[in-house]
Structures are given as structure tokens and as C-alpha cells.
Design an enzyme around this catalytic site. Structure first.
Site, PDB file in Angstrom:
ATOM      1  N   GLU A   1       1.540   0.578  -1.490  1.00  0.00           N
ATOM      2  CA  GLU A   1       0.906  -0.182  -2.571  1.00  0.00           C
ATOM      3  C   GLU A   1       1.570   0.144  -3.902  1.00  0.00           C
ATOM      4  O   GLU A   1       2.311   1.117  -4.030  1.00  0.00           O
ATOM      5  CB  GLU A   1      -0.579   0.171  -2.676  1.00  0.00           C
ATOM      6  CG  GLU A   1      -1.441  -0.331  -1.560  1.00  0.00           C
ATOM      7  CD  GLU A   1      -2.909  -0.074  -1.836  1.00  0.00           C
ATOM      8  OE1 GLU A   1      -3.654  -1.041  -2.002  1.00  0.00           O
ATOM      9  OE2 GLU A   1      -3.300   1.099  -1.892  1.00  0.00           O
TER      10      GLU A   1
ATOM     11  N   ASN B   1     -11.638  -5.856   1.106  1.00  0.00           N
ATOM     12  CA  ASN B   1     -12.189  -4.521   0.868  1.00  0.00           C
ATOM     13  C   ASN B   1     -13.651  -4.482   1.306  1.00  0.00           C
ATOM     14  O   ASN B   1     -14.436  -5.389   0.994  1.00  0.00           O
ATOM     15  CB  ASN B   1     -12.080  -4.164  -0.614  1.00  0.00           C
ATOM     16  CG  ASN B   1     -10.649  -3.975  -1.050  1.00  0.00           C
ATOM     17  OD1 ASN B   1     -10.057  -2.934  -0.828  1.00  0.00           O
ATOM     18  ND2 ASN B   1     -10.068  -4.998  -1.666  1.00  0.00           N
TER      19      ASN B   1
ATOM     20  N   ASP C   1      -7.584   2.615   2.988  1.00  0.00           N
ATOM     21  CA  ASP C   1      -7.016   2.348   1.661  1.00  0.00           C
ATOM     22  C   ASP C   1      -6.939   3.649   0.864  1.00  0.00           C
ATOM     23  O   ASP C   1      -7.721   4.582   1.069  1.00  0.00           O
ATOM     24  CB  ASP C   1      -7.900   1.340   0.924  1.00  0.00           C
ATOM     25  CG  ASP C   1      -7.184   0.684  -0.235  1.00  0.00           C
ATOM     26  OD1 ASP C   1      -5.972   0.913  -0.387  1.00  0.00           O
ATOM     27  OD2 ASP C   1      -7.833  -0.062  -0.988  1.00  0.00           O
TER      28      ASP C   1
ATOM     29  N   GLU D   1      -3.901  -9.693   0.582  1.00  0.00           N
ATOM     30  CA  GLU D   1      -5.135  -8.955   0.284  1.00  0.00           C
ATOM     31  C   GLU D   1      -5.961  -9.777  -0.684  1.00  0.00           C
ATOM     32  O   GLU D   1      -5.469 -10.228  -1.725  1.00  0.00           O
ATOM     33  CB  GLU D   1      -4.831  -7.591  -0.315  1.00  0.00           C
ATOM     34  CG  GLU D   1      -6.103  -6.806  -0.623  1.00  0.00           C
ATOM     35  CD  GLU D   1      -5.844  -5.439  -1.221  1.00  0.00           C
ATOM     36  OE1 GLU D   1      -6.820  -4.738  -1.556  1.00  0.00           O
ATOM     37  OE2 GLU D   1      -4.654  -5.081  -1.359  1.00  0.00           O
TER      38      GLU D   1
ATOM     39  N   GLU E   1     -10.435  -3.158   4.728  1.00  0.00           N
ATOM     40  CA  GLU E   1      -9.911  -1.971   4.064  1.00  0.00           C
ATOM     41  C   GLU E   1     -11.069  -1.085   3.619  1.00  0.00           C
ATOM     42  O   GLU E   1     -11.987  -1.533   2.943  1.00  0.00           O
ATOM     43  CB  GLU E   1      -9.053  -2.364   2.860  1.00  0.00           C
ATOM     44  CG  GLU E   1      -7.818  -3.158   3.229  1.00  0.00           C
ATOM     45  CD  GLU E   1      -6.912  -3.399   2.037  1.00  0.00           C
ATOM     46  OE1 GLU E   1      -7.218  -2.849   0.948  1.00  0.00           O
ATOM     47  OE2 GLU E   1      -5.917  -4.131   2.174  1.00  0.00           O
TER      48      GLU E   1
END
Length: 1013
Positions: free
Chosen positions: A589, A470, A532, A412, A502
Site C-alpha cells: 500500500e 473494509n 490490512d 478497493e 479487509e
């Protein structure tokens, strides 16, 4: 300042509900603003300039008149002083200047002979009257003083004789003084009232709050008490305005303002900030003296106070003929904990109010966790736009590991700002503010381009990673989003599935239809989508129905809470099951520690991400981790502890260098623990290998199968090149020819190991293929660890279907493993007792002195077996009182040198050892022989002694002999059970040695080959 506080306190006593009269807001504190100070300076300036012109301009009536010049000079000094004088003393200074200058002008009137000067000076007095109007707060005091001034003017004018000559001039001067003073006083007070008083509610305005509040806070702090500031915001006030109109809304605000003045405890001050926000200053508790630090947690007392005040403000309000329920939300802070100035308290209270609104609470109390925008953050936002051009932004990448294989399957991308002054800034310090402006669009394009460039570089190096980025909510309404993403992927020659975007749930709330269309187009193109922070909003399920995602990411808050809450465990399990039923990949996460990793693995997460696995790293620092990930990887929850050797272990499932040579079709052999020799010695000491079945172990494995709800269970002991099953339930196998089972891997790691699906784990492929009729897919093992920390076996369960144990089942299995090791220890103690009892029975059969070698050898053998040592020698003195001890018998392991005698040479070390031995009365264990006088240093090196034990055999008047026990490896301690068995046996065996030892002068102790085994 004390003078002003006294006046402010009197004002508060006159207005106990916190309201301040027009013209007295803040007690009439002057000089608080530039406009206030100008009221005082302008009359004095004009009057001083007038006198200066009379004194210095040639041809004027007062040219070079010393009295007029002195008055002008005084004005020239007073005017600058008024600009710098403290606000508390401005009124006094104005009055003082007025009195002195008036006295000088009166003297000039009295002594001058010039009628023109007299008439000219009369024009100065109205300016003096205006100063009097400013110097006094109350109008009656102003009128008294200007009446006195008018009388003085008329008296001096009459005595001079000019009244009859210039009657209109004298009368005009008196009327000017009498008119200027009240006019100036009224104008000043009304001007201040307009600034410091809210015109709608007659409460203090924001400026009035600052003027009056600062002295109030300072006074409360000086008395050792807190001041509570409470910002009250009416809920849904915009809806009232829209429904009933602005005039009705104004009526509601006036009524609410009156309610605020009547709350209990009585407020010190009530103010309206603007709109539907009001401020209350309330007396607080004793502050304990001194300045306290800002609170880390919300004070329940303040929360209770806020709720009590809001309860008093609740009620029905009649607006436009309709009864409306009024509710409010409050933010609270205190002085001096959060500052002693109103502006500081307003910032904290407003942040607490915003925090309460976000959390859906009615009362928010300021803590250090409340988010408040600070000036430096605004400055930071201004610098952010140029940070991209200056190359200060960079991406860090956090790996995402697949649970089943242990491989890094993606990263990520997380933005960082390397600020030239503040250092490396996390995204939370600048992205939230960027989200509120169009700058976030440019930042997202930059992040996307940089992430794809790095992904293409990795793929060119043979690392097929996917990268997640993101997506800002602002980009979901940008029509060019799908086209730009496709162009960027094509520019770097990347397949669409190399990118995962995300999106948070909140990003889809504002314009869900347009966002759904945009994301649907991206997914048709082949880009992967990830939701997310799944589960933190209220529309998660609805969004999953509308949009097709590829994965969901469980929010880190659930991961943290799941470690101590069965309810959160159930929520996470439900989310995982939901994702799998919808065909989605589930990412856990926030894996910050081993406990979180195990819980998410057990609950079925497919991919894990967090600081426990790896923190976000720059691409250059991530390269070694990706290179190390290139070998075969398998799933597992084993933590790589060093086992006390200081060596670093490979990650779970990685093929260690020492094990690659032993890879075969029978499975991947477990690595050899760092303490292998000590571990095997502990296993041998328990004397459990290749023994017959025992009902106690059968009961344990049957209970293990029941608590784990598994078909199979067994106790396995791991030898040098095999796994041997002591007892099994549901299995017929006696063991494994090789260290390729789950027990061996649990022994290597020393921790609980669970394999959800052995068919996806390279280490246990042989288990699935071993018997097609009974394919074992699920495996779990809890290691059997001794008191010394050595794991020499495991309690294992297995099943035919892939699965995971619940946390309670896993704990129960580990508890059964602890009971198993206690059973092994009890079994060992029983065997030691039997050995000791049998040996003592045999020793009783020796009576002749020629039997001493056989008896000593038997003693050495028993102690050798009980202690698991490398060499044991029974040393006996040749005669009572002798200083030379010879080995009467010994028992040594293969390759170990026996100890034939002690004290043969009278070296200093030998003499020290003999003296220490002569004083020994109890068995002693020596972990490190290099620092003890009992063993000469030469013997330690010669015999390679790692640890030792000396068991004295005392006799009447001296030492009969002693037993030496030594280990080649270093030990930290000897088990208490072993020490007890050795002490008991040596105490009884001493009598046999004393009985068999020759007592004649010429007798000798038989030694040599007859005593050697």
C-alpha cells in the site's frame, strides 16, 4: 481589568504554590457566573421594589415623596445596569448604588414629619447592609462600613426625635444592618468557594480554573511571556481504587495535589479537573511579542519541562499501609500560541495528553497534528445518519495492479461524503467518529451493498474485477454477518471470491475467539480475507496462526520509511518472504512515487496500490482506465516518460500501436522512442557498431555479473532493427535480430528495467524459449545515456532463476552503465583525435593549387565524420577581400543538397550574413538558425537547416573562408569534445587552404564534379 489583575497578583503572592484559599478562588472575581451576579442583583432589586412601593402606592407612608421616589428611580436604573456591567466593575457599582440610595433615604428620614414613614424606611437598611457585604472582599472592611452605616442611622433617628418614640424599631434596624452585611458576605464567599474550589483537594476546581486562569494568562501575555498549561493524569488510578477502595483513592488524590503545589518552577495555579486529572499553570519563556502561530512540531523545551515536572511527582505513595509507585502522563500546551482562554488551552492540552497515551509517551506537547474533536465534527456526525438517505455518500475505487502482468486485478472501495456545504469529505473526517457509535454498522452495510452492485456491473461489462471492502470491528460481533454477506453476493449473482474483506489487526483484539469464528465461516463460504495494515500491531504473527488469510497488506508507513532506511527495507523484505512462505498474496500500500513502486517491486510484492498508480476514483471515472487495461499487460518498473517529445507513453508492458505489427513468436518488439532519429545519429557518431572486441568493455561486463551476482552480463547497442552485443560474459550470442531484448525496452523507456521472471512477461517469452539448455528467467538492464539524453544501448545482466536485485546491486549496475557511457565517449574522442591527426598528415602532402579541391573535400569529410552532421562545405574566397565564397569541397549525406556558394547575390540578408561572417573569429554553434544574421532566412528554408555550425578560416586582412556544418534535425548543443576536435582541426587546416588558394587575378577555385563525392 487592570484593577482585577492587580488583586489577582496580590492573591498569588500570598499563595506562591498556586493554591487559593476558600472564598478567594479566582481572587473573588464577581459576575463570572449567573449565580454570582444574582447575589449582587437580588438585594438591590428587593430594596428598590420596597422603595417603589412606598413611593407609588396610594395610602403608603411615602406616597409621592420626592426623595423616596428618587431613591426608587435610582434602584430601577441600577438593577438593569448590574446585569450588563463588566464583572470587574460590579463590586464598585454595587457600592456606589448602595451609598447614593442610602444618602437619599437618610435625607428622607431627616426631612419627613411622618413617623410611619420613618419606621418604614428603617426596614430598608438591612438590604443596604447586604449590599455592603457584597461590595467588599474582606470581612473587616465590611464590618467597618456597616458600623459606620449603623451610626448614621442612629444619629439621624435621634435627631429626628423618633428614637424615644420607636426605640425597638431603631434598634432592630441597626441590628439588621450589622447582621445582614456579614451574613451576606459569608454566604456569597462560601457559595463561590463550593463552586470554584475542589472540596477533596482544596485546589481550584474546573470553574475556579477558568475564573482565575483567564486573568493570569492575559497578564502573562501582556508582559510578553508564555503561560504553560500542563494536564497531569495519574496512571492506572482505577486500579488503585479497585485494589484499596475509594477512600484510599481520595487520600492519594489529596497527597498528589499537595505534591503538585510543591513542584518547580512554582506554579501560578493548581486545579483539579475531576477524577485523577490535574492542571498546572506554569510561567513560560518570553513569547517574542505578539501572537504566535500554533507549532507544527513539538517544542523540545516544553517536552523537557514536562519530564522534569513528572520526575518531581514520581515517588512512593503509602496507601492502606502499602507503598505504591505513582506515575503520571502529561499533556502540554502554551498561551498565546494555542489561545488566550483557558477553555481553548484545555482542549489542546487534553488532545496532547491523548496523543501521548496513544503513542506510549510520558509527555505530549500539542502540535497541529494532534487530533482533537472540534464542535463542527460533532455537528458533522449528527448529519451523517441522514446522509445515506439523502444520497450524499458515494464510493471511490482505487485500482490494485499486479506486478507480474501489470493488469488491474482488483479495486478497493473507499467511502466519500459529498457534503452540501463542506464539499467532498475523505473517510478520515467522519468514519472515526462513526466507529464510536452504532452508526458504523449501517454505514458498513451500505458500503458492502454498493461495492457489490458496482462489481456486478463491471462483470456484466466483461471486466472480471474483485472488490475489496473494509470491515468495521463492530461487525465482527454481529452474528448475522456471514448470512448477510452470502445473501448480498447471491443477490448480485457474484461468486464469493469476488469479494475481499479487509480487517485490521486491532479489530481482532477485543474478542478474538468470536471474531475468528466469524471470519472462519466467511472464508469457508469462499469470501477472501485480507489483513490490512499488517505489521503495525503486536499480534500480527499470532493472528496469522489462528486465522487463514488470503493476503496481507503492508502498511504504508513501512513503504515510506523504506526509501531512506535499510532497516525498513529489511522489514518489508521479511514480511514479503513470510507472506509468500505462507502462500499469501502480498499487497504493497501507499505507493506514492516511483521510488516506492520500484522498491516494492524489487522486494517481491505481488500487488501494488497507491496514488502513483491511480488515486481513488468514482466508478464512472475509473471506466476509461479499466478499458485501457483490457490489452495484454506485463510486469515492469518502467516509468512512462515522454522522452522530451511531449507524447504520452503507454503504461509499462502495454502493447503500443506501433509495436503490435511487429509482434512475433520471437517476442514483443520494443516501441520506437520518440527521438529515434537523433538517437540513431548519436549511435552512429560513436562508431561502435560491428567493431572488434575491446578489453575495457569485457572488464565492465564481468564486473557487472559479479556485483549483480548473475551468471550472464553483456553490453548491447540497439540499432534500427537489431541489438548488437559489444561484449558479453557467459553468453556466446552476438546479438538479436530484432528489437525484442531487454536492452531495447530499456532504451525505449530510458530508465532502469528489471524483469523478475521473464516467463510471466509477454515481452520476453522468446528469451525463455531461445535455448532450453540456458533458460534466462531474470533480466535487468541499465540504459546507456549520452550527455544529450539519448539512450542507444544498455548494460544488461541475466540469470537462470527468477529473482530481484537488491537496491545496492541495482545502484551499482547503474553506476557501471555510467562508466560504460564514459568509456564510449573516451573511445569516440580517441577516434576523433586519430581522424584529425591522420587528416592533418595527409593535408601536409598537398602543395599545388590544383590540390585545393581534394584538400577541401578531405577537410569536409573529416568534419562530417567528427560532427555526425548531414552536410559540410568548405567555402573559400576567390581572391583576398572578395565577398563571394564558393565551395571548394564538401561532404554530404545521401539526399542532402550541398551549398555551392555564398554571397552571389547582394540581397540585404546576404550582406548582413557577410558582415557577420567577417567579424567571426571562433567557431560558433547555432541551435536555431532562424534568428541569426549568419545564415539568410532564404537559405534556412531552402536547405532545411535544423541547426548549424560556422567555423571561420581567418586570414591576414580579411576572411580566407569558412566551413559550414549543418544538421537537418534540431540540436540543443554540440558536445565539448566535438567542438574541441573541430576547432583544432580547422585551425591547422586553415594553413593548407591558405597555401593552396590561387593568388593570381585570373585563377579560379576548382569546383564541380571533381570536388563532389
Amino acid at each position: 481589568m487592570a484593577w482585577w489583575w492587580t488583586g489577582a497578583r496580590r492573591e498569588l503572592e500570598r499563595h506562591p504554590r498556586g493554591r487559593v484559599r476558600d472564598g478567594d478562588v479566582g481572587g473573588g472575581v464577581p459576575g463570572g457566573a449567573v449565580g454570582d451576579r444574582a447575589f449582587f442583583v437580588v438585594p438591590a432589586l428587593v430594596g428598590s421594589v420596597f422603595l417603589l412601593v412606598l413611593a407609588v402606592v396610594p395610602g403608603s407612608p411615602g406616597y409621592l415623596n420626592p426623595t423616596v421616589a428618587a431613591a426608587a428611580a435610582l434602584g430601577a436604573v441600577a438593577v438593569p445596569s448590574m446585569f450588563i456591567a463588566p464583572a470587574a466593575y460590579l463590586r464598585r457599582l454595587t457600592l456606589l448604588v448602595c451609598v447614593v440610595m442610602s444618602a437619599l433615604v437618610v435625607v428622607a428620614l431627616a426631612v419627613t414629619e411622618s413617623g410611619a414613614l420613618v419606621v418604614s424606611l428603617l426596614f430598608w437598611f438591612p438590604w443596604a447592609g447586604s449590599q455592603v457585604g457584597l461590595a467588599w472582599r474582606r470581612l473587616d472592611a465590611v464590618m467597618v462600613h456597616v458600623t459606620l452605616m449603623a451610626g448614621i442611622i442612629l444619629g439621624v433617628f435621634s435627631l429626628h426625635g423618633s428614637l424615644a418614640e420607636y426605640p425597638l424599631a431603631g434598634l432592630g434596624s441597626v441590628l439588621g444592618v450589622l447582621a445582614a452585611a456579614p451574613l451576606t458576605h459569608t454566604s456569597f464567599q462560601r457559595g463561590r468557594a463550593r463552586i470554584l474550589t475542589d472540596s477533596l483537594t482544596a485546589l481550584a476546581s474546573s470553574a475556579g480554573l477558568i475564573q482565575a486562569g483567564d486573568p493570569l494568562v492575559a497578564g502573562m501575555t501582556a508582559t510578553g511571556r508564555q503561560t504553560v498549561m500542563m494536564i497531569v493524569d495519574i496512571d492506572h488510578f482505577k486500579e488503585l481504587n479497585s485494589a484499596f477502595g475509594y477512600e484510599a483513592g481520595d487520600d492519594a488524590l489529596r497527597t498528589f495535589g499537595r505534591w503538585l503545589c510543591l513542584v518547580r518552577p512554582p506554579p501560578l495555579l493548581v486545579a483539579r479537573l475531576g477524577g485523577d486529572k490535574f492542571v498546572l499553570l506554569l510561567p513560560g519563556e518570553a513569547s517574542g511579542g505578539g501572537r504566535s502561530s500554533p507549532p507544527e512540531m513539538a517544542d523540545p523545551v516544553l517536552t523537557g519541562l514536562g519530564r522534569d515536572v513528572l520526575t518531581q511527582l514520581e515517588g512512593r505513595l503509602r496507601i492502606g499501609g502499602v507503598d505504591v509507585e505513582v506515575e503520571a502522563t502529561a499533556g502540554i500546551t502554551t498561551a498565546p500560541a494555542c489561545g488566550e482562554r483557558i477553555v481553548d488551552l484545555l482542549s489542546c492540552a487534553d488532545a496532547a495528553l491523548a496523543d501521548a497515551r496513544r503513542g506510549g509517551e510520558r509527555v505530549g506537547v500539542w502540535t497541529t497534528a494532534c487530533a482533537a474533536v472540534r464542535p463542527w465534527e460533532l455537528a458533522l456526525h449528527a448529519e451523517l445518519r441522514s446522509a445515506m438517505d439523502l444520497g450524499e455518500l458515494e464510493l471511490h475505487y482505487q485500482p490494485m495492479r499486479e506486478v507480474a502482468t501489470g493488469r488491474i486485478v482488483g479495486v478497493e472501495a473507499l467511502m466519500r461524503w459529498r457534503h452540501p456545504e463542506r464539499g467532498l469529505l475523505p473517510p478520515g473526517s467522519f468514519l472515526p467518529m462513526a466507529e464510536r457509535s452504532s452508526l458504523i454498522v449501517e454505514l458498513t452495510w451500505w458500503e458492502l451493498d454498493e461495492a457489490l452492485r458496482q462489481c456486478a456491473r463491471w462483470r456484466s461489462e466483461g471486466i472480471p474485477l474483485t472488490v475489496s471492502a473494509n470491515l468495521s470491528p463492530r461487525l465482527l460481533v454481529v452474528d448475522e454477518l456471514p448470512r448477510i454477506v452470502a445473501e448480498r453476493l447471491a443477490a448480485y449473482d457474484l461468486p464469493p471470491d469476488a469479494l475481499t474483506l479487509e480487517i485490521t489487526e486491532n479489530a481482532l483484539v477485543s474478542q478474538p475467539a468470536r471474531a475468528a469464528a466469524m471470519l472462519g465461516e466467511l472464508r469457508v463460504f469462499g469470501v477472501k480475507l485480507s489483513m490490512d495494515d499488517f505489521g503495525t500491531g503486536y499480534n500480527s504473527m499470532e493472528i496469522l496462526k489462528v486465522l487463514t488469510f488470503d493476503e496481507i497488506k503492508i502498511d504504508r508507513s513501512f513503504v515510506v520509511d523504506a526509501q531512506g532506511s535499510l532497516l525498513d527495507v529489511a522489514i518489508v523484505r521479511s514480511v514479503v518472504d513470510l507472506g509468500h512462505r505462507l502462500g499469501l498474496r502480498v499487497v504493497g500500500e501507499g505507493v506514492e512515487d516511483e521510488a516506492g513502486e520500484r522498491i516494492l517491486t524489487e522486494l517481491g510484492c505481488d500487488v501494488l496500490q497507491g496514488y502513483k498508480l491511480s488515486p481513488p476514483l468514482p466508478a464512472r471515472d475509473l471506466a476509461p482506465l479499466l478499458a485501457a487495461d483490457g490489452g495484454p499487460r506485463t510486469t515492469g518498473t518502467v516509468s512512462g516518460k515522454s522522452g522530451g517529445s511531449g507524447e504520452s507513453r503507454p503504461p509499462p508492458g502495454e502493447v503500443p500501436p506501433r509495436a503490435r505489427e511487429r509482434w512475433s513468436t520471437g517476442g514483443l518488439a520494443a516501441p520506437i522512442p520518440a527521438d529515434e532519429d537523433s538517437r540513431l545519429a548519436a549511435l552512429r557518431n560513436h562508431r561502435i557498431l560491428d567493431t572488434a572486441a575491446e578489453p575495457e568493455f569485457d572488464e565492465i561486463v564481468e564486473l557487472a555479473a559479479q556485483v549483480a551476482d548473475c551468471t550472464y552480463a553483456y553490453v548491447s547497442f540497439v540499432d534500427a532493427e537489431r541489438e548488437w552485443f559489444k561484449s558479453s560474459h557467459g553468453l556466446k550470442a552476438a546479438g538479436l535480430a530484432g528489437r525484442v531484448g531487454v536492452a531495447s525496452h530499456a532504451v525505449w523507456s530510458g530508465e532502469y528495467l528489471e524483469v523478475p521472471d521473464a516467463s510471466r512477461d509477454l515481452r520476453f517469452a522468446h528469451v525463455v524459449r531461445a535455448d532450453p539448455r540456458v533458460p534466462l528467467r531474470f533480466l535487468a538492464a541499465a540504459p546507456l545515456r549520452t550527455m544529450g539524453g539519448h539512450a542507444f544501448g544498455a548494460l544488461c545482466v541475466a540469470d537462470r532463476l527468477p529473482r530481484r536485485l537488491a537496491p545496492g546491486q541495482r545502484r551499482a549496475l547503474c553506476c557501471l552503465a555510467s562508466q560504460t557511457i564514459r568509456l564510449c565517449d573516451a573511445r569516440r574522442e580517441r577516434l576523433m583525435s586519430e581522424d584529425v591527426a591522420g587528416a592533418l598528415s595527409r593535408l601536409d602532402q598537398f602543395w599545388h593549387p590544383d590540390d585545393l579541391p581534394a584538400a577541401a573535400t578531405l577537410i569536409a569529410e573529416v568534419i562530417h565524420i567528427v560532427t555526425g552532421s548531414d552536410a559540410v562545405g568548405v567555402m573559400v574566397a576567390k581572391m583576398p577581400g572578395a565577398t563571394v565564397f564558393e565551395a571548394a569541397g564538401w561532404s554530404v549525406a545521401a539526399g542532402t543538397e550541398p551549398l555551392p556558394r555564398v554571397g552571389a547575390r547582394a540581397t540585404p540578408d546576404d550582406e548582413a550574413a557577410l558582415r557577420a561572417l567577417s567579424q567571426l573569429r571562433e567557431p560558433i554553434f547555432i541551435a536555431d538558425p532562424t534568428g541569426t544574421p549568419l545564415i539568410p532566412a532564404e537559405r534556412v528554408d531552402q536547405l532545411k537547416i535544423g541547426s548549424a555550425m560556422v567555423i571561420p578560416l581567418p586570414d591576414v586582412g580579411g576572411l580566407l573562408g569558412f566551413v559550414t556544418v549543418r544538421w537537418t534535425n534540431r540540436l540543443t548543443s554540440v558536445e565539448p569534445a566535438v567542438m574541441r576536435a573541430v576547432s583544432l582541426f580547422a585551425t591547422s587546416a586553415r594553413y593548407t587552404v591558405a597555401r593552396l588558394r590561387p593568388t593570381s587575378e585570373g585563377a579560379t577555385v576548382a569546383t564541380g564534379s571533381s570536388a563532389r563525392r
